[in-house]
Design an enzyme around this catalytic site. Structure first.
Site, mmCIF file in Angstrom:
data_model
loop_
_atom_site.group_PDB
_atom_site.id
_atom_site.type_symbol
_atom_site.label_atom_id
_atom_site.label_comp_id
_atom_site.label_asym_id
_atom_site.label_seq_id
_atom_site.Cartn_x
_atom_site.Cartn_y
_atom_site.Cartn_z
ATOM 1 N N LYS A 1 0.834 -1.213 0.000
ATOM 2 C CA LYS A 1 0.000 0.000 0.000
ATOM 3 C C LYS A 1 0.865 1.259 0.000
ATOM 4 C CE LYS A 1 -4.368 -1.835 1.359
ATOM 5 N NZ LYS A 1 -5.579 -1.749 2.134
ATOM 6 N N LYS B 1 -3.835 -10.438 -7.022
ATOM 7 C CA LYS B 1 -5.078 -10.865 -6.367
ATOM 8 C C LYS B 1 -6.216 -9.931 -6.769
ATOM 9 C CE LYS B 1 -5.778 -8.345 -2.172
ATOM 10 N NZ LYS B 1 -6.518 -8.302 -0.965
ATOM 11 N N LYS C 1 -10.474 -4.511 -4.974
ATOM 12 C CA LYS C 1 -11.182 -3.275 -5.339
ATOM 13 C C LYS C 1 -10.183 -2.231 -5.812
ATOM 14 C CE LYS C 1 -12.892 -4.163 -1.277
ATOM 15 N NZ LYS C 1 -13.345 -4.100 0.098
HETATM 16 P P1 ADP Z 1 -9.696 -5.649 -1.040
HETATM 17 O O1 ADP Z 1 -8.343 -6.281 -1.130
HETATM 18 O O2 ADP Z 1 -10.487 -5.827 -2.282
HETATM 19 O O3 ADP Z 1 -9.631 -4.201 -0.588
HETATM 20 P P2 ADP Z 1 -10.330 -6.381 1.661
HETATM 21 O O4 ADP Z 1 -8.904 -6.089 1.969
HETATM 22 O O5 ADP Z 1 -11.357 -5.523 2.316
HETATM 23 O O6 ADP Z 1 -10.516 -6.421 0.090
HETATM 24 O O7 ADP Z 1 -10.602 -7.910 2.018
HETATM 25 C C1 ADP Z 1 -11.678 -8.413 2.794
HETATM 26 C C2 ADP Z 1 -11.615 -9.915 2.930
HETATM 27 O O8 ADP Z 1 -11.674 -10.535 1.639
HETATM 28 C C3 ADP Z 1 -10.337 -10.430 3.586
HETATM 29 O O9 ADP Z 1 -10.633 -11.580 4.372
HETATM 30 C C4 ADP Z 1 -9.480 -10.819 2.426
HETATM 31 O O10 ADP Z 1 -8.530 -11.810 2.756
HETATM 32 C C5 ADP Z 1 -10.530 -11.363 1.456
HETATM 33 N N1 ADP Z 1 -10.075 -11.185 0.067
HETATM 34 C C6 ADP Z 1 -9.894 -10.003 -0.571
HETATM 35 N N2 ADP Z 1 -9.462 -10.204 -1.825
HETATM 36 C C7 ADP Z 1 -9.373 -11.553 -1.980
HETATM 37 C C8 ADP Z 1 -8.977 -12.400 -3.067
HETATM 38 N N3 ADP Z 1 -8.613 -11.887 -4.237
HETATM 39 N N4 ADP Z 1 -9.000 -13.739 -2.878
HETATM 40 C C9 ADP Z 1 -9.388 -14.266 -1.697
HETATM 41 N N5 ADP Z 1 -9.770 -13.527 -0.628
HETATM 42 C C10 ADP Z 1 -9.756 -12.186 -0.762
#
Ligand code: ADP
Ligand code: TRP
Length: 328
Positions: free
Chosen positions: A111, A191, A194
């Site tokens: 980040k 991965k 968002k």
């Molecule tokens: P983002 O990375 O989209 O901002 P968050 O950090 O809010 O999403 O993640 C919320 C939950 O979703 C966490 O438990 C995270 O491990 C899971 N998660 C987010 N992206 C993935 C992904 N690509 N594959 C599997 N789990 C994910």
């Protein structure tokens, strides 16, 4: 009953990675664990965001939690900032958090790289807030995707450090990962996230889903329809395994290897199965979005219950630390 706890940031539409990597697993675990699920707004402010969108996003996330199957009779759903004990315990845990541990966190490094113009102290101490989120409720388990495993290891380190200094108090929660612990984005490389804009929103329509899939990267060596492909390096194939019946995805793999079908055909088959699985969730999203008062009641009730548990923990913690006067 055992308890679990987890949360997602309201930084945009929930996507397939959140759904498959986290929420779907939470719903499955509700038979075994009572759940604390929250919307992590204080974490979301550590990166630049649009102030006017924050409240709509929080409500959208609550709608998506409910629509995914989080039943408020089996769990509580609340907003992180509605429970002030989270930030208060963060300060306390800051005093047992080694800076070196924070410097090792890969999410912080990623980040900081993405937001070079805004590397703030909140971004740095993000994992300490996360540890406070968790330890306040003494959960047995924390179900998350793979990217959060390092933060949970740090949570256990902080629990041990606190216990060593002030007496055995916090329990070390275990990490529970779903089968789909790391869903790749439509770029097939990073991965799904968002913030990387490589995602399929949970609430996308069937047409939007198909369109997004048609634009997704597949086996990079399969340049023409007539080239044989390698499903083992293709993200579409890994998604097939999560949505398509086995006989059908095995046939897709076979036909891909001999150029019997092209990527477009293969993606259309995936879109059909993905849409069939997600349509009921999307219908419930529309239904809950129309019941805003109900959703607000769920969050109000959740905050009330969460505050009761969290305040009790905080008081016990402060007492162990000599921070409560006998006249208080
Ligand atoms: P983002 O990375 O989209 O901002 P968050 O950090 O809010 O999403 O993640 C919320 C939950 O979703 C966490 O438990 C995270 O491990 C899971 N998660 C987010 N992206 C993935 C992904 N690509 N594959 C599997 N789990 C994910
Ligand atoms: N950091 C997590 C993420 O980005 C969200 C989160 C904050 C969380 N606090 C938590 C997850 C406590 C599980 C438990 O996905």
């Amino acid at each position: 009953m055992k308890t679990m706890l987890s949360g997602i940031q309201p930084t945009g539409d929930l996507h397939l990675g959140n759904y498959l990597g986290a929420i779907k697993n939470w719903v499955r675990l509700l038979d075994e664990y009572y759940g604390y699920f929250f919307i992590v707004d204080y974490h979301a402010i550590t990166i630049p965001y649009d102030v006017a969108s924050m409240q709509p996003r929080i409500l959208d996330a609550a709608v998506e939690y409910l629509a995914s199957g989080l039943d408020p009779s089996k769990c509580i759903i609340y907003v992180q900032s509605h429970v002030p004990a989270h930030t208060e315990l963060t300060w306390i845990l800051n005093s047992v958090t080694p800076i070196m541990e924070l410097e090792r966190m890969t999410q912080y490094k990623d980040k900081a790289e993405q937001h070079k113009e805004n590397i703030n102290a909140g971004l740095f101490t993000y994992p300490t807030l996360m540890a406070a989120d968790i330890l306040l409720y003494h959960p047995d388990a924390v179900p998350v995707g793979e990217d959060q495993v390092q933060h949970l290891e740090l949570t256990r380190v902080l629990a041990r450090k606190f216990n060593a200094r002030y007496g055995e108090y916090f329990k070390e929660p275990k990490t529970l990962m779903s089968e789909a612990k790391r869903i790749l984005g439509l770029d097939g490389k990073r991965k799904m996230s968002k913030s990387l804009n490589n995602h399929i929103p949970l609430k996308a329509t069937a047409e939007q889903t198909e369109k997004l899939l048609l634009g997704a990267v597949t086996d990079p060596d399969r340049k023409r329809r007539s080239d044989p492909g390698n499903p083992d390096v293709c993200n579409i194939y890994s998604l097939h395994k999560l949505f398509t019946p086995a006989a059908e995805y095995e046939e897709c793999a076979k036909q891909c290897r001999c150029a019997g079908i092209g990527c477009v055909d293969c993606k259309k088959i995936l879109a059909k199965h993905m849409n069939a699985a997600l349509t009921p969730v999307r219908e419930r999203i529309t239904a809950y979005a129309a019941k805003k008062d109900f959703v607000i009641d769920v969050l109000r009730d959740g905050a009330k219950k969460a505050n009761e548990v969290a305040n009790k923990t905080l008081r016990e913690v402060k007492s162990l630390m000599g921070l409560i006067a006998d006249w208080q």
